[in-house]
Design a protein around this motif. Structure first.
Motif, mmCIF file in Angstrom:
data_model
loop_
_atom_site.group_PDB
_atom_site.id
_atom_site.type_symbol
_atom_site.label_atom_id
_atom_site.label_comp_id
_atom_site.label_asym_id
_atom_site.label_seq_id
_atom_site.Cartn_x
_atom_site.Cartn_y
_atom_site.Cartn_z
ATOM 1 N N VAL B 36 -11.572 0.845 -1.412
ATOM 2 C CA VAL B 36 -11.811 -0.469 -2.011
ATOM 3 C C VAL B 36 -11.116 -0.554 -3.365
ATOM 4 N N ILE B 37 -11.229 0.521 -4.164
ATOM 5 C CA ILE B 37 -10.583 0.522 -5.479
ATOM 6 C C ILE B 37 -9.066 0.408 -5.324
ATOM 7 N N VAL B 38 -8.494 1.118 -4.334
ATOM 8 C CA VAL B 38 -7.040 1.057 -4.113
ATOM 9 C C VAL B 38 -6.626 -0.367 -3.753
ATOM 10 N N VAL B 39 -7.358 -0.984 -2.815
ATOM 11 C CA VAL B 39 -7.019 -2.354 -2.422
ATOM 12 C C VAL B 39 -7.085 -3.282 -3.622
ATOM 13 N N MET B 40 -8.120 -3.108 -4.475
ATOM 14 C CA MET B 40 -8.270 -3.963 -5.645
ATOM 15 C C MET B 40 -7.124 -3.749 -6.638
ATOM 16 N N LEU B 41 -6.805 -2.478 -6.898
ATOM 17 C CA LEU B 41 -5.764 -2.200 -7.892
ATOM 18 C C LEU B 41 -4.402 -2.709 -7.435
ATOM 19 N N GLU B 42 -4.135 -2.625 -6.115
ATOM 20 C CA GLU B 42 -2.836 -3.087 -5.622
ATOM 21 C C GLU B 42 -2.599 -4.560 -5.880
ATOM 22 N N SER B 43 -3.690 -5.326 -6.068
ATOM 23 C CA SER B 43 -3.527 -6.764 -6.317
ATOM 24 C C SER B 43 -3.260 -7.075 -7.783
ATOM 25 N N VAL B 44 -3.401 -6.044 -8.650
ATOM 26 C CA VAL B 44 -3.192 -6.297 -10.089
ATOM 27 C C VAL B 44 -1.695 -6.375 -10.367
ATOM 28 N N PRO B 45 -1.208 -7.498 -10.951
ATOM 29 C CA PRO B 45 0.236 -7.658 -11.144
ATOM 30 C C PRO B 45 0.814 -6.639 -12.130
ATOM 31 N N GLY B 46 0.025 -6.201 -13.127
ATOM 32 C CA GLY B 46 0.572 -5.330 -14.167
ATOM 33 C C GLY B 46 0.873 -3.905 -13.717
ATOM 34 N N ILE B 47 0.366 -3.501 -12.548
ATOM 35 C CA ILE B 47 0.544 -2.118 -12.114
ATOM 36 C C ILE B 47 1.865 -1.969 -11.363
ATOM 37 N N ASN B 48 2.718 -1.050 -11.842
ATOM 38 C CA ASN B 48 4.052 -0.889 -11.254
ATOM 39 C C ASN B 48 4.494 0.576 -11.274
ATOM 40 N N GLY B 49 5.681 0.814 -10.724
ATOM 41 C CA GLY B 49 6.309 2.127 -10.803
ATOM 42 C C GLY B 49 5.501 3.244 -10.167
ATOM 43 N N ASP B 50 5.309 4.333 -10.921
ATOM 44 C CA ASP B 50 4.663 5.520 -10.389
ATOM 45 C C ASP B 50 3.256 5.254 -9.876
ATOM 46 N N VAL B 51 2.497 4.498 -10.664
ATOM 47 C CA VAL B 51 1.106 4.240 -10.270
ATOM 48 C C VAL B 51 1.063 3.552 -8.907
ATOM 49 N N ARG B 52 1.954 2.569 -8.738
ATOM 50 C CA ARG B 52 1.980 1.843 -7.477
ATOM 51 C C ARG B 52 2.369 2.770 -6.319
ATOM 52 N N TRP B 54 1.739 5.987 -6.200
ATOM 53 C CA TRP B 54 0.532 6.769 -5.937
ATOM 54 C C TRP B 54 -0.465 5.984 -5.090
ATOM 55 N N LEU B 55 -0.672 4.715 -5.472
ATOM 56 C CA LEU B 55 -1.613 3.881 -4.728
ATOM 57 C C LEU B 55 -1.169 3.760 -3.279
ATOM 58 N N TYR B 56 0.173 3.597 -3.102
ATOM 59 C CA TYR B 56 0.721 3.457 -1.752
ATOM 60 C C TYR B 56 0.430 4.713 -0.927
ATOM 61 N N ALA B 57 0.629 5.871 -1.559
ATOM 62 C CA ALA B 57 0.362 7.128 -0.867
ATOM 63 C C ALA B 57 -1.121 7.247 -0.520
ATOM 64 N N LEU B 58 -1.971 6.934 -1.491
ATOM 65 C CA LEU B 58 -3.418 7.000 -1.273
ATOM 66 C C LEU B 58 -3.829 6.090 -0.127
ATOM 67 N N GLU B 59 -3.228 4.900 -0.107
ATOM 68 C CA GLU B 59 -3.562 3.928 0.931
ATOM 69 C C GLU B 59 -3.303 4.510 2.312
ATOM 70 N N TRP B 60 -2.131 5.183 2.469
ATOM 71 C CA TRP B 60 -1.797 5.731 3.774
ATOM 72 C C TRP B 60 -2.645 6.945 4.099
ATOM 73 N N PHE B 61 -3.007 7.724 3.056
ATOM 74 C CA PHE B 61 -3.898 8.857 3.285
ATOM 75 C C PHE B 61 -5.246 8.382 3.828
ATOM 76 N N ILE B 62 -5.770 7.332 3.171
ATOM 77 C CA ILE B 62 -7.066 6.798 3.616
ATOM 78 C C ILE B 62 -6.944 6.172 4.993
ATOM 79 N N THR B 63 -5.845 5.457 5.231
ATOM 80 C CA THR B 63 -5.643 4.875 6.560
ATOM 81 C C THR B 63 -5.690 5.968 7.625
ATOM 82 N N GLY B 64 -5.028 7.086 7.314
ATOM 83 C CA GLY B 64 -5.048 8.206 8.264
ATOM 84 C C GLY B 64 -6.459 8.697 8.514
ATOM 85 N N MET B 65 -7.190 8.918 7.452
ATOM 86 C CA MET B 65 -8.552 9.413 7.598
ATOM 87 C C MET B 65 -9.423 8.442 8.377
ATOM 88 N N PHE B 66 -9.300 7.148 8.067
ATOM 89 C CA PHE B 66 -10.093 6.136 8.766
ATOM 90 C C PHE B 66 -9.727 6.114 10.250
#
Lengths: 271, 271, 271, 271
Positions: B36-52, B54-66
């Motif tokens: 939920v936190i990842v989905v929320m953070l991805e919608s924040v316009p100010g987040i870019n570059g490395d953080v984004r 990381w979020l992308y990687a986390l998203e796919w990790f969680i997708t795999g687990m789910f």
């Protein structure tokens, strides 16, 4: 023959046990809901062209249906004049009259809003159905605590008058508190925790007094809640209402179990 | 052998007494919160570059687990189709599908928001744990007072319709009350004491009517409180729920103590 | 001789029956209140010149008094280290340290705000006095309903997450709902009936969903109220706290009537 | 003869059973309401010309009536000085003095606002009438829970001080949190769910902390409600007030049934 048709109509309109009686109730509720939506949509500036034509057609369709219903209610009443003078008789008339007046006087369209009042009819229909018990409990609790709530509201008004006047002196016209009535309005907005923010205190002293008002408002909201709660948790006397008896003349339905005549219009009750 | 593994999995997923069962629950809750936190953070316009990234990687990790979890749940269910059609089965699927669709159709990323619905799963996990008693008391009080609250909400809607229409006539389009639906929206904002202030009455008469609405809203908030309170202070019947019985097919867990078959999907219950 | 002085000090600090013990309590409360007011006033930009010099002097006077008090508390404790590590020991230190640090490192003045935490000490002083019974009843009701409230707050957070995400999709960035966290923030502002108005829905659909959120928020405020009320109206068990016993080492005062040793630091209790 | 007229006046002023006694009460309430409306309208900038002249005339008419009433009350009191020093004696004087002062010192017109305080007199008149029982129940519940509410309000103030200071550090002057007192004011506006929106957090961290404050405020509103409700649902002791006994010297009316002398001024009671 005609008498039989009339008593049939009366049964369908005033009762709600058989399928046709229920169908009438559902159709009535639906048409009221649709009519309210139509009136609301007609006021939206963005709606034009085809949609507005459709709304216009729907409006006249509903007006027709309401007119037939009004005529039927007059027809089945044993004392039509009593119905016509009763609260719901007037509301039913106000729901159809504006449409016809609008044909003669073009500016009368605003009166269409009176149709919203017909929503109150839904309460009566529901009252006949299963929600009557719940509504009665709520109403009894409200009525039993009416005096306490009156004292409370009077205290709130006094508080608001004194605090509003005080804030008028503290803040003055340059901060939006242009007159005492406006300051009192602000005090109500604040005490009830609505807090629009169109007027808000600017001086430190004003903000201090405003803080006191807010904490007071936050605290005294407990009072009406406590009043109604203590009334509802009180062991209730045996409920003795008989929801099925409706006066055929005026339609009143809150008859005491031992009543033989309607206490509103004096007509004899059916059952 | 396979049957033993399957019953082991089922135990870990559906129960919560041993350490491994608890570990699964905690991991499930954690991964849902993180997703939920990842989905929320991805919608924040100010987040870019490395953080984004990381979020992308986390998203796919969680997708795999789910995805693994979804497959396991299908596998351990005695009637997988029933699980797939149940409410939580659909939610579990909706939590993983958007990620895969996004690979094919690039615009489908918004569907990722559906993952938020998985938060509801946490309720079920907690339900199995010590909070079940409290939640049951709350739910029972809510259900017992549902009809009274329905009557109350209907009364509030009626009030808001009539007052909104009235304010549309009093204030008019030039003060922000551009249509009846908007006026009704304002009346709800005021009666519930939210008070945004984006629309506020300007004329003295409008402010007077608004004051009445506010005091009314301030007073009738007592009614739902009184309803739920009187329900909760009522001496409760002996609580006879048996939280440990879960349907192996659909996962429903509110079984009556004397139930032998699941009342949702008709499957035989384990214990 | 020295031992007598020490036990005298201990009596004055930890008890509140004689006039000198009460005087200490009153002086302590007053100095805390004054110190908080000084810290608050120093942050006001408009205050300058003489007033600011006075505030500066007052600040150092209070710092001196607090330092003496801290030294005394260390002195009268049988295990000074235990007091220094306890919650109030840390707070008492944090109340004096920033002033001294500020002499060395000029930017440390902001830490002065930590002095506000000393307000919590007033609770302990009051606890010894006549308000202890009332506070205990409130605390017991809060603790008894903590689990129910936790379930409720979790339900509110879930609701707010789902509704916030929904509004992000409906309204979008151009109406102020720039990200999901911001939409969730808006949903909390609306559901709790705070209603700042810095973000407010502009589209008809958004206003409709917002109306639902408001009515929901207006209704479910009944739940925490019902929880705490039902807890407080419950016939309370005989209150068996003995407020006069205070641990001489760490100052803890919620000892069970049959306790011989402090359950926080393990020291022997006086009486 | 003169003594008979005096006792007649006293009967009319202090009692409310016969028609002339009731007429006096109604006339008093009406004149107070009218005087408050006149004071409020005089502050409205838009009112000029003839209307203002009418208001001016009405003001002097009411001033005359209030002066006569004040003189009568002095005349019928057995100890006029006691009445003049009592709370309502001072309020009655403050209601007429500003009008006369205004003739000498032109700027004193603002003092006219003190007339609003006379609204409190209405409470006393109502107290003699049928609302006394309800008001007494409310007052008794409020008084019985005063200590608990004091503890609660103190806890709220502590919370607001700490949270306000925290937000001052987080948001800073550039987002409207220009000083700690202003931040504390904002925290009160938020915690009490008023929410003006004149100051609102802009940073993500600030909005997160604000969300916590809102949910806290939403939750702890349950506490005062629970306090007052539990007090009101408590089986009340037999009400033994005798509302008809009023002290002829100072007008106090809350005498215990066994009292022979007024506990406020020490005068002998009539009945």
């Amino acid at each position: 023959m005609s008498g039989q048709f009339r008593s049939e109509c009366r049964r369908i309109i005033f009762q709600s046990s058989h399928w046709d009686e229920k169908l009438f109730d559902v159709a009535l509720i639906l048409s009221i809901v649709v009519s309210v939506i139509v009136v609301m949509l007609e006021s939206v500036p963005g709606i034009n062209g085809d949609v507005r034509r459709w709304l216009y057609a729907l409006e006249w369709f509903i007006t027709g249906m309401f007119t037939v219903e009004y005529a039927l209610r007059l027809y089945v009443s044993e004392k039509p004049l009593k119905y016509a003078h009763s609260f719901f008789g007037v509301v039913d008339l106000l729901a159809i009259l504006p449409a016809y007046i609008d044909l003669l006087v073009p500016g009368a369209h605003y009166l269409m809003l009176l149709r919203v009042l017909r929503v109150l009819r839904i309460f009566r229909v529901l009252k006949l159905a299963k929600y009557i018990g719940e509504a009665n409990i709520l109403m009894r609790a409200m009525r039993a605590s009416a005096r306490k709530i009156a004292v409370f509201i009077f205290a709130v008004i006094t508080l608001v008058l004194i605090l509003g006047s005080l804030m008028y002196l503290i803040e003055g016209a340059e901060h939006g508190f242009t007159s005492i009535p406006k300051s009192v309005y602000w005090a109500i907005v604040t005490l009830t925790t609505v807090g629009y923010g169109d007027i808000s205190p600017q001086t430190p002293l004003g903000q201090f007094v405003a803080s006191l008002i807010m904490i007071t408002g936050y605290g005294i909201i407990a009072v009406p809640t406590a009043i109604v709660t203590s009334e509802m948790t009180r062991p209730s006397e045996a409920s003795t209402s008989s929801p099925d008896r409706i006066c055929p003349a005026c339609g009143w339905e809150n008859h005491d179990p031992d009543a033989t005549y309607c206490k509103v219009c004096g007509d004899k009750l059916v059952k």
